[in-house]
Design a protein around this motif. Structure first.
Motif, PDB file in Angstrom:
ATOM      1  N   ALA A  24       0.815  -1.212   0.000  1.00 56.00           N
ATOM      2  CA  ALA A  24       0.000   0.000   0.000  1.00 56.00           C
ATOM      3  C   ALA A  24       0.853   1.269   0.000  1.00 56.00           C
ATOM      4  CB  ALA A  24      -0.949   0.008   1.189  1.00 56.00           C
ATOM      5  N   HIS A  25       2.065   1.206   0.527  1.00 58.38           N
ATOM      6  CA  HIS A  25       2.936   2.386   0.570  1.00 58.38           C
ATOM      7  C   HIS A  25       3.631   2.653  -0.763  1.00 58.38           C
ATOM      8  CE1 HIS A  25       5.815  -0.857   1.105  1.00 58.38           C
ATOM      9  NE2 HIS A  25       6.787  -0.006   0.813  1.00 58.38           N
ATOM     10  N   LEU A  26       3.524   1.720  -1.710  1.00 56.23           N
ATOM     11  CA  LEU A  26       4.194   1.866  -2.995  1.00 56.23           C
ATOM     12  C   LEU A  26       3.333   2.659  -3.976  1.00 56.23           C
ATOM     13  CD1 LEU A  26       5.581  -1.754  -3.393  1.00 56.23           C
ATOM     14  CD2 LEU A  26       6.781   0.277  -2.547  1.00 56.23           C
ATOM     15  N   HIS A  27       4.004   3.375  -4.856  1.00 51.01           N
ATOM     16  CA  HIS A  27       3.314   4.138  -5.897  1.00 51.01           C
ATOM     17  C   HIS A  27       3.018   3.210  -7.072  1.00 51.01           C
ATOM     18  CE1 HIS A  27       2.156   7.538  -8.337  1.00 51.01           C
ATOM     19  NE2 HIS A  27       2.882   7.017  -9.308  1.00 51.01           N
ATOM     20  N   ARG A  28       1.833   3.324  -7.627  1.00 46.30           N
ATOM     21  CA  ARG A  28       1.427   2.491  -8.760  1.00 46.30           C
ATOM     22  C   ARG A  28       1.400   3.329 -10.030  1.00 46.30           C
ATOM     23  NH1 ARG A  28      -0.415  -1.973  -6.295  1.00 46.30           N
ATOM     24  NH2 ARG A  28      -1.210  -1.798  -4.198  1.00 46.30           N
ATOM     25  N   VAL A  29       2.135   2.860 -11.039  1.00 47.79           N
ATOM     26  CA  VAL A  29       2.052   3.471 -12.367  1.00 47.79           C
ATOM     27  C   VAL A  29       1.019   2.657 -13.116  1.00 47.79           C
ATOM     28  CG1 VAL A  29       3.260   4.005 -14.509  1.00 47.79           C
ATOM     29  CG2 VAL A  29       4.452   4.227 -12.309  1.00 47.79           C
ATOM     30  N   VAL A  30      -0.011   3.312 -13.630  1.00 46.29           N
ATOM     31  CA  VAL A  30      -1.124   2.610 -14.259  1.00 46.29           C
ATOM     32  C   VAL A  30      -1.134   2.800 -15.766  1.00 46.29           C
ATOM     33  CG1 VAL A  30      -2.539   2.747 -12.160  1.00 46.29           C
ATOM     34  CG2 VAL A  30      -2.737   4.522 -13.914  1.00 46.29           C
ATOM     35  N   ALA A  31      -1.786   1.874 -16.440  1.00 45.75           N
ATOM     36  CA  ALA A  31      -1.917   1.935 -17.897  1.00 45.75           C
ATOM     37  C   ALA A  31      -2.792   3.119 -18.276  1.00 45.75           C
ATOM     38  CB  ALA A  31      -2.519   0.641 -18.434  1.00 45.75           C
ATOM     39  N   PRO A  32      -2.317   3.955 -19.200  1.00 42.96           N
ATOM     40  CA  PRO A  32      -3.120   5.089 -19.620  1.00 42.96           C
ATOM     41  C   PRO A  32      -4.234   4.699 -20.589  1.00 42.96           C
ATOM     42  CG  PRO A  32      -1.040   5.076 -20.800  1.00 42.96           C
ATOM     43  CD  PRO A  32      -0.994   3.952 -19.808  1.00 42.96           C
ATOM     44  N   PHE A  33      -4.063   3.557 -21.258  1.00 39.08           N
ATOM     45  CA  PHE A  33      -5.016   3.078 -22.260  1.00 39.08           C
ATOM     46  C   PHE A  33      -5.142   1.570 -22.140  1.00 39.08           C
ATOM     47  CE2 PHE A  33      -2.338   6.393 -24.234  1.00 39.08           C
ATOM     48  CZ  PHE A  33      -3.281   7.387 -24.394  1.00 39.08           C
ATOM     49  N   THR A  34      -6.166   1.029 -22.769  1.00 40.51           N
ATOM     50  CA  THR A  34      -6.270  -0.418 -22.927  1.00 40.51           C
ATOM     51  C   THR A  34      -5.423  -0.798 -24.127  1.00 40.51           C
ATOM     52  OG1 THR A  34      -8.465  -0.533 -21.966  1.00 40.51           O
ATOM     53  CG2 THR A  34      -7.843  -2.316 -23.459  1.00 40.51           C
ATOM     54  N   GLY A  35      -4.618  -1.842 -23.978  1.00 37.89           N
ATOM     55  CA  GLY A  35      -3.755  -2.291 -25.069  1.00 37.89           C
ATOM     56  C   GLY A  35      -2.806  -3.355 -24.586  1.00 37.89           C
ATOM     57  N   VAL A  36      -1.748  -3.575 -25.346  1.00 35.86           N
ATOM     58  CA  VAL A  36      -0.737  -4.569 -24.999  1.00 35.86           C
ATOM     59  C   VAL A  36       0.468  -3.840 -24.414  1.00 35.86           C
ATOM     60  CG1 VAL A  36       0.761  -6.407 -25.862  1.00 35.86           C
ATOM     61  CG2 VAL A  36      -1.539  -6.122 -26.807  1.00 35.86           C
ATOM     62  N   PHE A  37       0.912  -4.289 -23.239  1.00 39.34           N
ATOM     63  CA  PHE A  37       2.038  -3.668 -22.539  1.00 39.34           C
ATOM     64  C   PHE A  37       3.343  -4.349 -22.940  1.00 39.34           C
ATOM     65  CE2 PHE A  37       4.840  -3.678 -18.704  1.00 39.34           C
ATOM     66  CZ  PHE A  37       5.166  -2.333 -18.721  1.00 39.34           C
ATOM     67  N   VAL A  94       4.933   4.836 -21.711  1.00 44.96           N
ATOM     68  CA  VAL A  94       4.456   4.926 -20.333  1.00 44.96           C
ATOM     69  C   VAL A  94       5.650   5.400 -19.517  1.00 44.96           C
ATOM     70  CG1 VAL A  94       3.530   3.675 -18.355  1.00 44.96           C
ATOM     71  CG2 VAL A  94       2.826   3.040 -20.670  1.00 44.96           C
ATOM     72  N   THR A  95       5.457   6.467 -18.775  1.00 49.83           N
ATOM     73  CA  THR A  95       6.562   7.040 -18.003  1.00 49.83           C
ATOM     74  C   THR A  95       6.266   6.982 -16.510  1.00 49.83           C
ATOM     75  OG1 THR A  95       5.618   9.257 -18.209  1.00 49.83           O
ATOM     76  CG2 THR A  95       7.242   8.599 -19.870  1.00 49.83           C
ATOM     77  N   ALA A  96       7.351   6.977 -15.740  1.00 52.62           N
ATOM     78  CA  ALA A  96       7.226   7.039 -14.284  1.00 52.62           C
ATOM     79  C   ALA A  96       6.729   8.427 -13.915  1.00 52.62           C
ATOM     80  CB  ALA A  96       8.575   6.764 -13.628  1.00 52.62           C
ATOM     81  N   ASP A  97       5.825   8.504 -12.967  1.00 50.33           N
ATOM     82  CA  ASP A  97       5.341   9.814 -12.546  1.00 50.33           C
ATOM     83  C   ASP A  97       5.864  10.191 -11.167  1.00 50.33           C
ATOM     84  OD1 ASP A  97       3.751   7.789 -11.597  1.00 50.33           O
ATOM     85  OD2 ASP A  97       1.858   8.689 -12.169  1.00 50.33           O
ATOM     86  N   VAL A  98       6.812   9.401 -10.653  1.00 44.94           N
ATOM     87  CA  VAL A  98       7.520   9.720  -9.413  1.00 44.94           C
ATOM     88  C   VAL A  98       8.966   9.251  -9.566  1.00 44.94           C
ATOM     89  CG1 VAL A  98       5.486   9.477  -7.908  1.00 44.94           C
ATOM     90  CG2 VAL A  98       6.985   7.527  -8.262  1.00 44.94           C
ATOM     91  N   THR A  99       9.825   9.809  -8.744  1.00 45.75           N
ATOM     92  CA  THR A  99      11.204   9.335  -8.667  1.00 45.75           C
ATOM     93  C   THR A  99      11.255   8.251  -7.612  1.00 45.75           C
ATOM     94  OG1 THR A  99      12.072  11.483  -9.294  1.00 45.75           O
ATOM     95  CG2 THR A  99      13.577  10.027  -8.118  1.00 45.75           C
ATOM     96  N   GLY A 100      11.956   7.165  -7.917  1.00 42.99           N
ATOM     97  CA  GLY A 100      12.065   6.087  -6.941  1.00 42.99           C
ATOM     98  C   GLY A 100      12.662   4.829  -7.537  1.00 42.99           C
ATOM     99  N   ARG A 101      12.536   3.728  -6.794  1.00 49.72           N
ATOM    100  CA  ARG A 101      13.093   2.438  -7.183  1.00 49.72           C
ATOM    101  C   ARG A 101      11.982   1.516  -7.657  1.00 49.72           C
ATOM    102  NH1 ARG A 101      13.589  -2.307  -4.647  1.00 49.72           N
ATOM    103  NH2 ARG A 101      12.803  -1.439  -2.720  1.00 49.72           N
ATOM    104  N   ILE A 102      12.195   0.860  -8.801  1.00 46.57           N
ATOM    105  CA  ILE A 102      11.225  -0.111  -9.322  1.00 46.57           C
ATOM    106  C   ILE A 102      11.228  -1.318  -8.386  1.00 46.57           C
ATOM    107  CG2 ILE A 102      10.632  -1.655 -11.232  1.00 46.57           C
ATOM    108  CD1 ILE A 102      10.369   1.219 -12.094  1.00 46.57           C
ATOM    109  N   GLY A 119      -6.061   1.966 -16.426  1.00 46.96           N
ATOM    110  CA  GLY A 119      -6.166   1.978 -14.969  1.00 46.96           C
ATOM    111  C   GLY A 119      -5.534   0.783 -14.292  1.00 46.96           C
ATOM    112  N   ASP A 120      -5.171  -0.263 -15.054  1.00 40.39           N
ATOM    113  CA  ASP A 120      -4.500  -1.429 -14.463  1.00 40.39           C
ATOM    114  C   ASP A 120      -3.101  -1.016 -14.012  1.00 40.39           C
ATOM    115  OD1 ASP A 120      -6.665  -3.025 -15.057  1.00 40.39           O
ATOM    116  OD2 ASP A 120      -5.641  -4.213 -16.604  1.00 40.39           O
ATOM    117  N   THR A 121      -2.650  -1.581 -12.905  1.00 38.42           N
ATOM    118  CA  THR A 121      -1.305  -1.311 -12.414  1.00 38.42           C
ATOM    119  C   THR A 121      -0.284  -2.008 -13.303  1.00 38.42           C
ATOM    120  OG1 THR A 121      -2.096  -1.113 -10.143  1.00 38.42           O
ATOM    121  CG2 THR A 121       0.248  -1.554 -10.436  1.00 38.42           C
ATOM    122  N   LEU A 122       0.714  -1.244 -13.749  1.00 45.31           N
ATOM    123  CA  LEU A 122       1.791  -1.798 -14.575  1.00 45.31           C
ATOM    124  C   LEU A 122       3.034  -2.078 -13.746  1.00 45.31           C
ATOM    125  CD1 LEU A 122       1.530   0.579 -17.665  1.00 45.31           C
ATOM    126  CD2 LEU A 122       0.551  -1.712 -17.393  1.00 45.31           C
TER     127      LEU A 122
END
Length: 149
Positions: free
Chosen positions: A58-71, A107-115, A129-132
């Motif tokens: 829960a403390h981690l930041h989630r980068v989400v899919a901006p569109f429906t498609g193949v990642f 798809v870009t990171a919207d925060v600085t941090g560690r993957i 909206g799915d978490t990537l």
């Protein structure tokens, strides 16, 4: 009414299910004179279930899919991934691509941090909206910020 042996109604339902699954639609109902079908689904059900179960991320930041498609994690199948788990990223660093209708969107990171972890598989279908990827927000230590011994 369509004949059960013709299979036309089953093929129509399959096409509707496929179309809805590939979209952001969460509820769809189709009624014709011959049959009716209603489809309901919850977007990013895995994320919702994890939150309800007391998600330890829960403390981690989630980068989400901006569109429906193949990642995709890399620009081509033979290329290195943009980033790997454990890598540090800055805001706006490219972490992958989402292909929608033959258009590749960065798809870009919207925060600085560690993957910390990728939540989506490369080459897998994702919905808007799915978490990537999960990122632990923070600043990278630099030589100047390290204590000298």
């Amino acid at each position: 009414m369509l004949s059960d042996t013709s299979g036309a109604w089953l093929e129509a339902v399959r096409q509707v299910v496929t179309a809805v699954s590939a979209s952001d639609v969460t509820e769809f109902e189709l009624t014709t004179g011959e049959f009716a079908v209603r489809i309901r689904r919850q977007p990013d059900a895995a994320r919702m279930a994890a939150l309800e179960a007391g998600d330890s991320d829960a403390h981690l930041h989630r980068v989400v899919a901006p569109f429906t498609g193949v990642f995709y994690r890399s620009p081509t199948p033979s290329a290195r991934a943009y980033v790997e788990e454990g890598d540090w990223v800055d805001t706006d660093a490219v972490i992958g691509l989402v292909e929608t209708m033959k258009i590749f969107n960065e798809v870009t990171a919207d925060v600085t941090g560690r993957i910390v972890r990728f939540a989506a598989d490369s080459g897998g279908l994702v919905h808007a909206g799915d978490t990537l990827v999960l990122i632990e927000p923070g600043e990278r230590a630099t030589a100047e910020s390290e204590p000298h011994l």
